[in-house]
Design a protein around this motif. Structure first.
Motif, PDB file in Angstrom:
ATOM      1  N   PHE A 133       0.893  -1.299  -0.001  1.00 57.72           N
ATOM      2  CA  PHE A 133       0.009   0.002  -0.232  1.00 57.72           C
ATOM      3  C   PHE A 133       0.886   1.222   0.071  1.00 57.72           C
ATOM      4  N   THR A 134       2.346   1.005  -0.123  1.00 56.85           N
ATOM      5  CA  THR A 134       3.251   2.154  -0.340  1.00 56.85           C
ATOM      6  C   THR A 134       2.591   3.431  -1.209  1.00 56.85           C
ATOM      7  N   GLY A 135       2.482   4.444  -0.524  1.00 59.64           N
ATOM      8  CA  GLY A 135       2.063   5.753  -1.215  1.00 59.64           C
ATOM      9  C   GLY A 135       0.492   5.635  -1.840  1.00 59.64           C
ATOM     10  N   LYS A 136       0.007   4.548  -1.187  1.00 61.15           N
ATOM     11  CA  LYS A 136      -1.512   4.703  -1.956  1.00 61.15           C
ATOM     12  C   LYS A 136      -2.581   5.297  -0.583  1.00 61.15           C
ATOM     13  N   LYS A 137      -3.791   5.655  -1.155  1.00 55.72           N
ATOM     14  CA  LYS A 137      -4.794   6.252  -0.417  1.00 55.72           C
ATOM     15  C   LYS A 137      -5.737   5.219  -0.063  1.00 55.72           C
ATOM     16  N   VAL A 138      -5.890   4.847   1.180  1.00 58.02           N
ATOM     17  CA  VAL A 138      -6.671   3.778   1.767  1.00 58.02           C
ATOM     18  C   VAL A 138      -7.727   4.145   2.850  1.00 58.02           C
ATOM     19  N   ILE A 139      -8.727   3.565   2.660  1.00 55.91           N
ATOM     20  CA  ILE A 139      -9.861   3.759   3.647  1.00 55.91           C
ATOM     21  C   ILE A 139     -10.610   2.480   4.109  1.00 55.91           C
ATOM     22  N   GLU A 140     -10.632   2.097   5.410  1.00 54.62           N
ATOM     23  CA  GLU A 140     -11.130   0.918   5.616  1.00 54.62           C
ATOM     24  C   GLU A 140     -12.568   1.343   6.234  1.00 54.62           C
ATOM     25  N   PHE A 191     -15.923  12.875   3.023  1.00 53.55           N
ATOM     26  CA  PHE A 191     -14.676  12.252   2.631  1.00 53.55           C
ATOM     27  C   PHE A 191     -14.201  12.074   1.086  1.00 53.55           C
ATOM     28  N   PRO A 192     -13.180  12.300   0.795  1.00 54.49           N
ATOM     29  CA  PRO A 192     -12.898  12.080  -0.696  1.00 54.49           C
ATOM     30  C   PRO A 192     -13.362  11.157  -1.479  1.00 54.49           C
ATOM     31  N   THR A 193     -13.199  11.192  -2.828  1.00 55.69           N
ATOM     32  CA  THR A 193     -13.685  10.307  -3.911  1.00 55.69           C
ATOM     33  C   THR A 193     -12.540   9.785  -4.719  1.00 55.69           C
ATOM     34  N   ASP A 194     -11.437   9.835  -4.071  1.00 58.45           N
ATOM     35  CA  ASP A 194     -10.304   9.303  -5.041  1.00 58.45           C
ATOM     36  C   ASP A 194      -9.489   8.043  -4.051  1.00 58.45           C
ATOM     37  N   TYR A 195     -10.011   7.232  -3.555  1.00 58.00           N
ATOM     38  CA  TYR A 195      -9.120   6.349  -2.771  1.00 58.00           C
ATOM     39  C   TYR A 195      -8.618   5.269  -3.601  1.00 58.00           C
ATOM     40  N   ASP A 196      -7.445   4.890  -3.407  1.00 57.19           N
ATOM     41  CA  ASP A 196      -6.779   3.844  -4.187  1.00 57.19           C
ATOM     42  C   ASP A 196      -7.375   2.367  -3.738  1.00 57.19           C
ATOM     43  N   PHE A 197      -7.599   2.494  -2.436  1.00 53.36           N
ATOM     44  CA  PHE A 197      -8.194   1.086  -1.899  1.00 53.36           C
ATOM     45  C   PHE A 197      -9.214   1.484  -1.106  1.00 53.36           C
ATOM     46  N   ILE A 198     -10.302   0.616  -0.950  1.00 48.43           N
ATOM     47  CA  ILE A 198     -11.288   0.593   0.294  1.00 48.43           C
ATOM     48  C   ILE A 198     -11.319  -0.936   0.771  1.00 48.43           C
ATOM     49  N   LEU A 199     -11.339  -0.774   1.941  1.00 49.17           N
ATOM     50  CA  LEU A 199     -11.127  -2.231   2.527  1.00 49.17           C
ATOM     51  C   LEU A 199     -12.340  -2.449   3.668  1.00 49.17           C
ATOM     52  N   GLY A 200     -12.762  -3.690   3.864  1.00 44.88           N
ATOM     53  CA  GLY A 200     -13.702  -3.879   4.648  1.00 44.88           C
ATOM     54  C   GLY A 200     -13.940  -5.525   5.276  1.00 44.88           C
ATOM     55  N   ALA A 201     -14.073  -5.924   6.091  1.00 44.98           N
ATOM     56  CA  ALA A 201     -14.063  -7.175   6.777  1.00 44.98           C
ATOM     57  C   ALA A 201     -15.370  -7.385   7.568  1.00 44.98           C
ATOM     58  N   ASP A 202     -16.360  -8.167   6.930  1.00 45.21           N
ATOM     59  CA  ASP A 202     -17.337  -8.836   7.697  1.00 45.21           C
ATOM     60  C   ASP A 202     -18.474  -7.461   8.069  1.00 45.21           C
ATOM     61  N   ILE A 203     -18.303  -6.624   7.112  1.00 48.35           N
ATOM     62  CA  ILE A 203     -19.195  -5.226   7.231  1.00 48.35           C
ATOM     63  C   ILE A 203     -20.688  -5.612   6.577  1.00 48.35           C
ATOM     64  N   VAL A 204     -20.904  -6.551   6.012  1.00 44.58           N
ATOM     65  CA  VAL A 204     -22.131  -6.737   5.315  1.00 44.58           C
ATOM     66  C   VAL A 204     -22.772  -7.842   5.840  1.00 44.58           C
ATOM     67  N   TYR A 205     -23.800  -7.463   6.891  1.00 44.26           N
ATOM     68  CA  TYR A 205     -24.457  -8.403   7.623  1.00 44.26           C
ATOM     69  C   TYR A 205     -25.886  -8.192   7.919  1.00 44.26           C
ATOM     70  N   ASN A 206     -26.035  -6.782   7.577  1.00 42.04           N
ATOM     71  CA  ASN A 206     -27.459  -6.423   7.976  1.00 42.04           C
ATOM     72  C   ASN A 206     -28.110  -5.687   6.863  1.00 42.04           C
ATOM     73  N   SER A 207     -29.318  -6.308   6.125  1.00 46.80           N
ATOM     74  CA  SER A 207     -29.624  -5.860   4.777  1.00 46.80           C
ATOM     75  C   SER A 207     -30.205  -4.429   4.957  1.00 46.80           C
ATOM     76  N   ILE A 208     -30.680  -3.984   6.261  1.00 45.75           N
ATOM     77  CA  ILE A 208     -31.192  -2.625   6.260  1.00 45.75           C
ATOM     78  C   ILE A 208     -29.907  -1.687   5.971  1.00 45.75           C
ATOM     79  N   THR A 209     -28.881  -2.053   6.034  1.00 47.28           N
ATOM     80  CA  THR A 209     -27.751  -1.015   5.724  1.00 47.28           C
ATOM     81  C   THR A 209     -27.231  -0.929   4.217  1.00 47.28           C
ATOM     82  N   TYR A 210     -27.577  -2.072   3.477  1.00 45.98           N
ATOM     83  CA  TYR A 210     -27.171  -2.251   2.168  1.00 45.98           C
ATOM     84  C   TYR A 210     -27.313  -0.860   1.321  1.00 45.98           C
ATOM     85  N   PRO A 211     -28.430  -0.489   1.079  1.00 47.25           N
ATOM     86  CA  PRO A 211     -28.352   0.994   0.312  1.00 47.25           C
ATOM     87  C   PRO A 211     -27.408   1.838   0.905  1.00 47.25           C
TER      88      PRO A 211
END
Length: 215
Positions: free
Chosen positions: A61-68, A129-149
Motif C-alpha cells: 500500500f506504499t504511497g496509496k490512499k486507503v480507507i477501511e 470524505f474524498p472520492t479518490d481512494y486507491d483502496f477501500i477495505l472491509g471485513a465482515d461489514i455486510v451482515y444487515n440488509s437494512i444497511t445495504y442501500p
C-alpha cells in the motif's frame, strides 16, 4: 505514568488478544470491554483472512490512499498502514476509542501522520470524505440488509474508476450477505472472488467500479 499504574488502568478497560503476525509485523489488538461492548470488540475471522490475503499476494500500500470501513478493532487498517499506506480507519463514534488505542500500540509515532481515525456513518456523512481512494477495505461489514442501500451509496461516493475494493465476509446461517455481493453490488461494481477459505466459509472479493460511458 508508571508501568504498574498503566497495567491497572489497562486491565480495567481492555482485554488483550494474542499477537497476530502478518507480513513480518506483529500486531497486538486490545478490545474495549464494558457495558457498551458490541460486535466491534471482536477480531473477526474474515478480518484475519483479509490480512492473510494481503500477505499471500504481497500487496503493498506504499504511497496509496486507503480507507477501511467499519473497522472494529482496526486490525486491517493498521496492517495497511504498516504496509506503507496513507490510511483512514472509520467506524461508528462509540468505537473510535478502541481503534485509537490499537493504533497507539502498533503504529510507530513517526508513521502516525499517515493514519487517521474518523467517524463515518454510511449514507449520512460519507460526502465529508474524498472520492479518490486507491483502496477501500472491509471485513465482515455486510451482515444487515437494512444497511445495504447506505453502504452502496457510500461506496459509489468513495470509489472512482481507479479504486480497488477488497471485502471479506463469512457465510453464516440467516445471513443475507450473499445477496449483497451477488445481486445488489453488481449493479454498480464488478465483483470477483479472489480467495476462499472453505473450512471457515470465508470469501474475499476484489471489487471495482463499473465504467459507465456516457455517449
Amino acid at each position: 505514568m508508571g508501568t504498574t499504574c498503566l497495567a491497572g488502568v489497562f486491565s480495567k478497560h481492555f482485554s488483550l488478544n494474542s499477537n497476530f503476525e502478518f507480513c513480518g509485523y506483529s500486531i497486538k489488538i486490545a478490545r474495549l470491554l464494558g457495558s457498551n461492548r458490541s460486535i466491534s470488540a471482536d477480531v473477526w475471522e474474515s478480518g484475519i483472512a483479509l490480512c492473510r490475503y494481503f500477505e499471500k499476494e504481497k500487496i503493498s500500500f506504499t504511497g496509496k490512499k486507503v480507507i477501511e470501513l467499519e473497522s472494529g478493532t482496526g486490525i486491517v487498517g493498521i496492517l495497511a498502514a504498516l504496509l506503507g499506506g496513507d490510511v483512514t480507519i472509520t467506524e461508528q463514534p462509540k468505537t473510535l476509542e478502541q481503534i485509537e488505542n490499537n493504533v497507539s500500540i502498533n503504529i510507530p509515532f513517526a508513521s502516525r501522520r499517515r493514519l487517521k481515525v474518523s467517524a463515518l456513518t454510511w449514507g449520512e456523512n460519507h460526502t465529508d470524505f474524498p472520492t479518490d481512494y486507491d483502496f477501500i477495505l472491509g471485513a465482515d461489514i455486510v451482515y444487515n440488509s437494512i444497511t445495504y442501500p447506505a453502504l452502496i451509496e457510500t461506496l459509489r461516493h468513495l470509489a472512482d474508476q481507479g479504486t480497488t475494493i477488497y471485502f471479506s465476509f463469512q457465510l453464516r446461517i440467516m445471513n443475507s450477505s450473499a445477496i449483497f455481493y451477488e445481486e445488489l453490488l453488481p449493479l454498480y461494481f464488478n465483483c470477483h472472488i479472489v480467495d476462499r477459505l472453505v473450512d471457515k466459509d470465508i470469501i474475499v472479493y476484489k471489487i471495482t467500479k463499473i465504467n459507465r460511458l456516457i455517449i
